[in-house]
Scaffold this active site. Structure first.
Site, PDB file in Angstrom:
ATOM      1  N   ASN A   8      33.887  36.143  35.221  1.00  0.00           N
ATOM      2  CA  ASN A   8      34.912  35.234  34.707  1.00  0.00           C
ATOM      3  C   ASN A   8      36.245  35.485  35.402  1.00  0.00           C
ATOM      4  O   ASN A   8      37.256  34.890  35.052  1.00  0.00           O
ATOM      5  CB  ASN A   8      35.081  35.408  33.191  1.00  0.00           C
ATOM      6  N   LYS A  10      38.687  34.841  37.934  1.00  0.00           N
ATOM      7  CA  LYS A  10      38.993  33.757  38.874  1.00  0.00           C
ATOM      8  C   LYS A  10      39.459  34.298  40.231  1.00  0.00           C
ATOM      9  O   LYS A  10      39.226  33.681  41.266  1.00  0.00           O
ATOM     10  CB  LYS A  10      40.021  32.805  38.272  1.00  0.00           C
ATOM     11  N   LYS A  12      38.329  37.041  41.702  1.00  0.00           N
ATOM     12  CA  LYS A  12      37.122  37.431  42.437  1.00  0.00           C
ATOM     13  C   LYS A  12      36.411  36.194  42.996  1.00  0.00           C
ATOM     14  O   LYS A  12      35.967  36.195  44.136  1.00  0.00           O
ATOM     15  CB  LYS A  12      36.136  38.166  41.513  1.00  0.00           C
ATOM     16  N   ASP A  68      29.973  44.698  40.681  1.00  0.00           N
ATOM     17  CA  ASP A  68      30.786  45.611  39.919  1.00  0.00           C
ATOM     18  C   ASP A  68      31.505  46.480  40.926  1.00  0.00           C
ATOM     19  O   ASP A  68      30.962  46.788  41.997  1.00  0.00           O
ATOM     20  CB  ASP A  68      29.962  46.466  38.948  1.00  0.00           C
ATOM     21  N   THR A  69      32.723  46.806  40.602  1.00  0.00           N
ATOM     22  CA  THR A  69      33.560  47.575  41.509  1.00  0.00           C
ATOM     23  C   THR A  69      34.198  48.715  40.755  1.00  0.00           C
ATOM     24  O   THR A  69      34.577  48.564  39.593  1.00  0.00           O
ATOM     25  CB  THR A  69      34.667  46.671  42.111  1.00  0.00           C
ATOM     26  N   PHE A 148      44.752  41.883  43.047  1.00  0.00           N
ATOM     27  CA  PHE A 148      44.651  42.134  41.610  1.00  0.00           C
ATOM     28  C   PHE A 148      44.158  43.553  41.394  1.00  0.00           C
ATOM     29  O   PHE A 148      43.849  44.268  42.345  1.00  0.00           O
ATOM     30  CB  PHE A 148      43.729  41.103  40.941  1.00  0.00           C
ATOM     31  N   TYR A 150      43.834  47.314  41.101  1.00  0.00           N
ATOM     32  CA  TYR A 150      44.549  48.464  41.666  1.00  0.00           C
ATOM     33  C   TYR A 150      45.123  48.184  43.058  1.00  0.00           C
ATOM     34  O   TYR A 150      45.632  49.098  43.710  1.00  0.00           O
ATOM     35  CB  TYR A 150      43.588  49.665  41.764  1.00  0.00           C
ATOM     36  N   LYS A 171      42.532  41.228  53.822  1.00  0.00           N
ATOM     37  CA  LYS A 171      41.858  42.074  52.845  1.00  0.00           C
ATOM     38  C   LYS A 171      40.344  41.864  52.914  1.00  0.00           C
ATOM     39  O   LYS A 171      39.570  42.828  52.904  1.00  0.00           O
ATOM     40  CB  LYS A 171      42.372  41.783  51.430  1.00  0.00           C
ATOM     41  N   HIS A 176      36.098  46.585  50.332  1.00  0.00           N
ATOM     42  CA  HIS A 176      34.807  46.912  49.755  1.00  0.00           C
ATOM     43  C   HIS A 176      34.037  45.650  49.374  1.00  0.00           C
ATOM     44  O   HIS A 176      32.868  45.505  49.695  1.00  0.00           O
ATOM     45  CB  HIS A 176      35.027  47.793  48.522  1.00  0.00           C
TER      46      HIS A 176
END
Length: 191
Positions: A8, A10, A12, A68-69, A148, A150, A171, A176
């Site tokens: 959810n 946005k 990402k 997942d990060t 967004f 960190y 970026k 990652h």
């Protein structure tokens, strides 16, 4: 090709769609009528990605991918890791998370860290995992207003700027999520 992205977030969705070729369209959870919070109770980053992808495939019947990060800080034995999103509490506030991390590292000389993203893809009844890692260090203070999470306190190796000071293109090329997404794209091109 249409694929559900089980998030959810946005930011990402925008970041990943920006990296994908025009032939692959991301469909949001909202678009398939999924408004519930998908459980993320695994004790690993891989486990959470798998849990989210399986939830959408099993409950809604769509091919999908989930990620997942976690931010893994060497001086903190890999913390916050799988708990990165709610490091400072269940409110999942990025500023609170960054402040807690900066406080935890206030006396640390070792500020090395890495972001780790795992993407779990459920496609045609099979599951595939893709992992991307970006090494870098935690800065002394927040800098930049892009990105967004960190991003304002993470300076990737070889750069003098934080992720929050880089454009989406810059970026995406080194992050990652960018590395894991590139593996995903290369895999999808063979399908």
């Amino acid at each position: 090709m249409k694929l559900v992205f089980a998030t959810n977030n946005k930011h990402k969705i925008e970041e990943v769609q920006h990296m994908l070729p025009a032939s692959i369209e991301i469909v949001s959870l909202e678009s398939i009528g999924c408004f519930e919070d998908i459980p993320e109770t695994a004790d690993t980053i891989e486990g959470n990605a798998i849990m989210k992808a399986n939830y959408v495939t099993q409950k809604y019947g769509y091919d999908c991918f989930a990620d997942d990060t976690g931010l893994e800080v060497d001086a903190l034995n890999g913390e916050p890791g799988v708990f990165s999103a709610h490091y400072a509490g269940e409110q999942r506030n990025s500023d609170d998370n960054m402040n807690k991390l900066l406080d935890a590292l206030s006396a640390a000389s070792d500020r090395n860290a890495q972001f780790k993203t795992v993407i779990a893809l459920n496609l045609n009844g099979k599951q595939h995992l893709f992992t991307g890692i970006a090494r870098g260090e935690i800065t002394i203070e927040k800098t930049g207003n892009q990105g967004f999470g960190y991003d304002p306190i993470f300076k990737p190796q070889g750069f003098e700027l934080t992720f929050a000071q880089l454009s989406l293109e810059e970026k995406g090329a080194i992050s990652h999520r960018g590395k894991a997404t590139e593996q995903l794209i290369n895999f999808l091109k063979t399908k």
